[in-house]
Design an enzyme around this catalytic site. Structure first.
Site, PDB file in Angstrom:
ATOM      1  N   CYS A 110       0.789  -1.240   0.000  1.00 44.63           N
ATOM      2  CA  CYS A 110       0.000   0.000   0.000  1.00 44.63           C
ATOM      3  C   CYS A 110       0.826   1.298   0.000  1.00 44.63           C
ATOM      4  O   CYS A 110       0.571   2.182  -0.827  1.00 44.63           O
ATOM      5  CB  CYS A 110      -0.979   0.027   1.158  1.00 44.63           C
ATOM      6  SG  CYS A 110      -1.416  -1.575   1.823  1.00 44.63           S
TER       7      CYS A 110
ATOM      8  N   ARG B  77       6.262 -11.613   5.332  1.00 43.00           N
ATOM      9  CA  ARG B  77       5.665 -11.506   6.664  1.00 43.00           C
ATOM     10  C   ARG B  77       6.153 -12.654   7.521  1.00 43.00           C
ATOM     11  O   ARG B  77       6.292 -13.779   7.038  1.00 43.00           O
ATOM     12  CB  ARG B  77       4.138 -11.571   6.566  1.00 43.00           C
ATOM     13  CG  ARG B  77       3.563 -10.388   5.811  1.00 43.00           C
ATOM     14  CD  ARG B  77       2.061 -10.460   5.784  1.00 43.00           C
ATOM     15  NE  ARG B  77       1.532  -9.458   4.863  1.00 43.00           N
ATOM     16  CZ  ARG B  77       0.277  -9.394   4.469  1.00 43.00           C
ATOM     17  NH1 ARG B  77      -0.596 -10.277   4.922  1.00 43.00           N
ATOM     18  NH2 ARG B  77      -0.126  -8.462   3.638  1.00 43.00           N
TER      19      ARG B  77
ATOM     20  N   GLN C 171       1.163 -11.045  -3.465  1.00 49.99           N
ATOM     21  CA  GLN C 171      -0.260 -10.709  -3.403  1.00 49.99           C
ATOM     22  C   GLN C 171      -0.732 -10.255  -4.766  1.00 49.99           C
ATOM     23  O   GLN C 171       0.001  -9.561  -5.473  1.00 49.99           O
ATOM     24  CB  GLN C 171      -0.461  -9.521  -2.455  1.00 49.99           C
ATOM     25  CG  GLN C 171      -0.381  -9.850  -0.993  1.00 49.99           C
ATOM     26  CD  GLN C 171      -0.741  -8.617  -0.188  1.00 49.99           C
ATOM     27  OE1 GLN C 171      -0.140  -7.572  -0.343  1.00 49.99           O
ATOM     28  NE2 GLN C 171      -1.743  -8.740   0.667  1.00 49.99           N
TER      29      GLN C 171
ATOM     30  N   ASP D 152      -2.519  -7.732  -5.661  1.00 49.27           N
ATOM     31  CA  ASP D 152      -2.962  -6.567  -4.912  1.00 49.27           C
ATOM     32  C   ASP D 152      -3.531  -5.499  -5.837  1.00 49.27           C
ATOM     33  O   ASP D 152      -3.172  -5.441  -7.011  1.00 49.27           O
ATOM     34  CB  ASP D 152      -1.738  -6.002  -4.164  1.00 49.27           C
ATOM     35  CG  ASP D 152      -2.135  -5.296  -2.885  1.00 49.27           C
ATOM     36  OD1 ASP D 152      -3.333  -5.192  -2.621  1.00 49.27           O
ATOM     37  OD2 ASP D 152      -1.223  -4.840  -2.174  1.00 49.27           O
TER      38      ASP D 152
ATOM     39  N   HIS E  14      -5.124  -1.189  -5.443  1.00 54.73           N
ATOM     40  CA  HIS E  14      -5.629  -0.073  -4.646  1.00 54.73           C
ATOM     41  C   HIS E  14      -6.437   0.834  -5.544  1.00 54.73           C
ATOM     42  O   HIS E  14      -6.010   1.139  -6.655  1.00 54.73           O
ATOM     43  CB  HIS E  14      -4.478   0.677  -3.984  1.00 54.73           C
ATOM     44  CG  HIS E  14      -3.767  -0.155  -2.967  1.00 54.73           C
ATOM     45  ND1 HIS E  14      -2.586  -0.796  -3.241  1.00 54.73           N
ATOM     46  CD2 HIS E  14      -4.109  -0.497  -1.705  1.00 54.73           C
ATOM     47  CE1 HIS E  14      -2.216  -1.487  -2.161  1.00 54.73           C
ATOM     48  NE2 HIS E  14      -3.126  -1.330  -1.224  1.00 54.73           N
TER      49      HIS E  14
ATOM     50  N   LYS F 293     -14.894  -4.392   5.715  1.00 58.78           N
ATOM     51  CA  LYS F 293     -14.353  -5.217   4.641  1.00 58.78           C
ATOM     52  C   LYS F 293     -15.275  -6.362   4.260  1.00 58.78           C
ATOM     53  O   LYS F 293     -16.152  -6.753   5.028  1.00 58.78           O
ATOM     54  CB  LYS F 293     -12.993  -5.782   5.043  1.00 58.78           C
ATOM     55  CG  LYS F 293     -13.062  -6.712   6.238  1.00 58.78           C
ATOM     56  CD  LYS F 293     -11.760  -7.472   6.449  1.00 58.78           C
ATOM     57  CE  LYS F 293     -11.887  -8.396   7.654  1.00 58.78           C
ATOM     58  NZ  LYS F 293     -10.823  -9.368   7.750  1.00 58.78           N
TER      59      LYS F 293
ATOM     60  N   HIS G 119      -8.419  -1.301  -0.594  1.00 60.70           N
ATOM     61  CA  HIS G 119      -7.419  -2.358  -0.825  1.00 60.70           C
ATOM     62  C   HIS G 119      -8.189  -3.591  -1.251  1.00 60.70           C
ATOM     63  O   HIS G 119      -9.230  -3.890  -0.675  1.00 60.70           O
ATOM     64  CB  HIS G 119      -6.681  -2.766   0.446  1.00 60.70           C
ATOM     65  CG  HIS G 119      -6.142  -1.658   1.269  1.00 60.70           C
ATOM     66  ND1 HIS G 119      -4.809  -1.353   1.305  1.00 60.70           N
ATOM     67  CD2 HIS G 119      -6.745  -0.793   2.104  1.00 60.70           C
ATOM     68  CE1 HIS G 119      -4.617  -0.354   2.144  1.00 60.70           C
ATOM     69  NE2 HIS G 119      -5.765   0.011   2.639  1.00 60.70           N
TER      70      HIS G 119
HETATM   71 ZN    ZN Z   1      -3.237  -2.248   0.536  1.00 61.47          ZN
END
Ligand code: ZN
Ligand code: ZN
Length: 642
Positions: free
Chosen positions: A338, A367, A385, A387, A389, A469, A515
């Site tokens: 992010c 992680r 990911q 991912d 945004h 979410k 996200h």
């Molecule tokens: Zn994010």
């Protein structure tokens, strides 16, 4: 004697004398048939034994053996029986810890020097059968904590002593069946004869209270059902799951490997796995392009200060790896993408006219996971990911969520997942952002779900602190659920990074940031795909689509020729030109789960064709190379849904 009223939930009321047992009251309120299937009850919302007595007006609802709660009680009761059997066989030196019901079964943790072996399992099961046959009642007693402490201390049951001390209550409840007494809240089955089918499954190491500094215990897992048929069904499913285990198939099909010398939880993608991943990535990128996303690439590390600004060092530090020094400045591996996307956003001033901005990245993050929690591709320490945004105005939120959901479900469906469990998580106790914003965002998520005609469950208070979410769990071929997609509204990061856009009023405003990850991570998604398809991937993303097999050496040159022709045409093809029997080569190709085998003998060589054999053993008529290429391309287009 005093009378009290007992009311069946959504049903009739009766008067009974005080101290009537729950079981007796229920017998008057429901049919014999229903009564037989009742093993415990909720009394004023608290789960109790049928032997519990009623002392005040009570609303009661039966817990039946075929309900989830009933099954939990059965399994937990079986754990008690297992503990009794273990103590009977191995004596008082074995110490008992805890034995809860879990999804699909139960476990009990024991301290014992010698490891439990398969022969031990047989012995324990045999003793358990005897206890079950004795129909020993589960007897609950409330005793004062000091008495309980003294009694467990006398038996040197140190874990129970610790638990009682931690409870710090005046009284505790214990349950006894046969000659085994356990500290327990209950409720339990009326007696052991209700346990109709059980099986011990495996043993694993577990730390007392999950803490690596504590004793290592042996955790025996088992399962139990109310009838033998259900148990058999479950054991078959377990067998099937074993066959589909992605760690095993990943090795057999040479998709991925992990090595101690590299480090646990770090995935090495072998050529076929890498190809599989590339096919998924290509499809993912194409679909995002078609849906008006732009692709980003960002680095794997950033200055530590960035993670201070983002709040990760405050809220997420235990998942992050320690810092490194570069030119005397601290840097850290990224746990999320992010802040980088925000960096790109802030590379210049943004106007409302550009909105919505949809940026996606296959971003690799790192992680920390405990070594014991690592599991094949499903739980790793470095992963990519899928991912994205989205930056938008508040009034665009609803439409953006709807679009994300549509793309999400479209992609999952193309990969063969058409069943989902969807959860909407709302505001937790600790949160940032205004209540009004939370409400609007939650409403936007709800409306998008409803507009898409999706059934969902609300998880009250389970949102992340920065926004509500949606989580989507996909169901696989065996009906197992896998956490996969997540869509999160964020009021926090735009604030922390002072992200703004110029609105129609020429003033600065704060955008909403969303996200989302559709597959979760490529590692996890590939793991789920392997298990879902048992390695038999659909043609469009099978890393190998066809394998060429010659019958004798006479066709080797022709095979080399058409091999490179098909490879140039983009076909994912292998050749097996070894001097081996055709049947042997076919069997190997089948084990490798290759969709098409192309068999070439003298006839095919002469005609410029191949004979096509499917992985299920069926043969198609011979076709030319061009015909085969066209057939594969057509099927792939269909598979990709374009
Ligand atoms: Zn994010
Ligand atoms: Zn219990």
């Amino acid at each position: 004697m005093m009378n009290i009223s007992v009311t069946l939930q959504d049903g009739e009321s009766i008067q009974v004398s005080a101290s009537t047992s729950v079981g007796e009251a229920l017998a008057k309120l429901q049919s014999n048939k229903q009564q037989k299937r009742t093993i415990a009850a909720q009394a004023n919302g608290v789960a109790v034994d049928l032997s519990a007595t009623l002392e005040q007006d009570t609303v009661i609802s039966p817990i039946r053996i075929d309900s989830d709660q009933g099954l939990d009680i059965l399994r937990h009761s079986t754990a008690h029986v297992m503990a009794e059997a273990v103590k009977d066989i191995y004596g008082p030196d074995v110490k008992v810890a805890i034995g809860p019901a879990i999804e699909n079964g139960f476990y009990y943790d024991f301290l014992r020097e010698e490891p439990f072996s398969p022969e031990d399992f047989e012995k324990i099961e045999k003793r358990m059968e005897e206890i079950v046959a004795s129909a020993a009642p589960f007897v609950r007693t409330e005793i004062d904590s000091d008495t309980a402490l003294a009694s467990f201390a006398a038996k040197q049951e140190k874990y129970k002593v610790e638990l009682i001390k931690d409870l710090d209550t005046k009284t505790v409840s214990v349950y006894r069946q046969g000659n085994f007494t356990d500290l327990c809240r209950g409720p339990h089955l009326p007696d052991t004869s209700f346990i109709k089918a059980f099986k011990l499954l495996r043993v694993a190491g577990a730390y007392w209270r999950g803490d690596e500094k504590n004793d290592v215990l042996q955790r025996i897992y088992g399962t139990a059902f109310f009838d033998k048929k259900e148990l058999k069904k479950y054991l078959n499913a377990l067998e099937e799951a074993k066959k589909r285990d992605h760690r095993r198939l990943g090795k057999e099909l040479e998709l991925f490997t992990t090595q101690d010398s590299i480090g646990p939880g770090l995935i090495l993608w072998q050529p076929k796995g890498a190809l599989l991943r590339r096919l998924i990535e290509d499809y993912w990128k194409d679909e995002h392009y078609r849906h008006d996303y732009e692709l980003l690439y960002t680095p794997h590390i950033a200055r530590q200060d960035l993670w201070k600004t983002s709040g990760h060092l405050d809220f997420y530090a235990e998942n992050m790896y320690s810092s490194m020094d570069i030119d005397e400045v601290k840097y850290q591996l990224k746990p999320m993408n992010c802040p980088f996307h925000i960096g790109i956003y802030k590379s210049r001033k943004r106007s409302y006219r550009e909105f919505p901005i949809r940026w996606c990245e296959l971003g690799t993050v790192y992680r920390y996971e405990r070594a014991g929690a690592l599991h094949g591709l499903l739980r790793v320490r470095g992963f990519t990911q899928d991912d994205a945004h989205i930056f938008c105005r508040p009034d665009q939120l609803g439409e953006e969520i709807f679009n994300i959901l549509a793309l999400n479900l479209h992609i999952l469906k193309t990969f063969g997942f058409a069943e989902y469990d969807i959860y909407l998580s709302t505001r937790p106790e600790k949160y940032v952002g205004s209540e009004e914003n939370w409400q609007k965002a939650t409403e936007a998520l709800k409306q998008a779900l409803e507009k898409k005609n999706l059934t969902y469950q609300i998880d009250p208070g389970e949102g992340v602190f920065y926004g509500p979410k949606i989580d989507i769990k996909i169901k696989d071929q065996l009906g197992r659920s896998w956490q996969c997609s997540t869509i999160q509204v964020d009021f926090n990061l735009p604030e922390r990074f002072e992200v703004t856009y110029t609105g129609t009023d020429n003033q600065d405003h704060q955008p909403i940031m969303i996200h989302r990850a559709l597959m979760g991570s490529l590692e996890r998604f590939v793991g789920v795909l392997i298990e879902h398809y048992a390695g038999t991937f659909p043609l469009w993303f099978a890393p190998v689509q066809a394998r060429l097999l010659n019958i004798t050496d006479d066709q080797a040159d022709y095979c080399e020729e058409i091999y490179s022709e098909m490879r140039k045409a983009g076909l994912r093809i292998e050749k097996d030109l070894r001097n081996e029997k055709l049947n042997y080569k076919i069997r190997e190709a089948q084990l490798a789960k290759v969709p098409y085998m192309l068999i070439v003998g003298d006839k095919e060589k002469e005609d410029g064709t191949v004979t096509v054999r499917l992985r299920n053993g069926k043969n198609l008529p011979a076709m030319t190379i061009m015909e085969f290429i066209e057939k594969v391309n057509e099927e792939c287009r269909e598979g990709r849904g374009i």
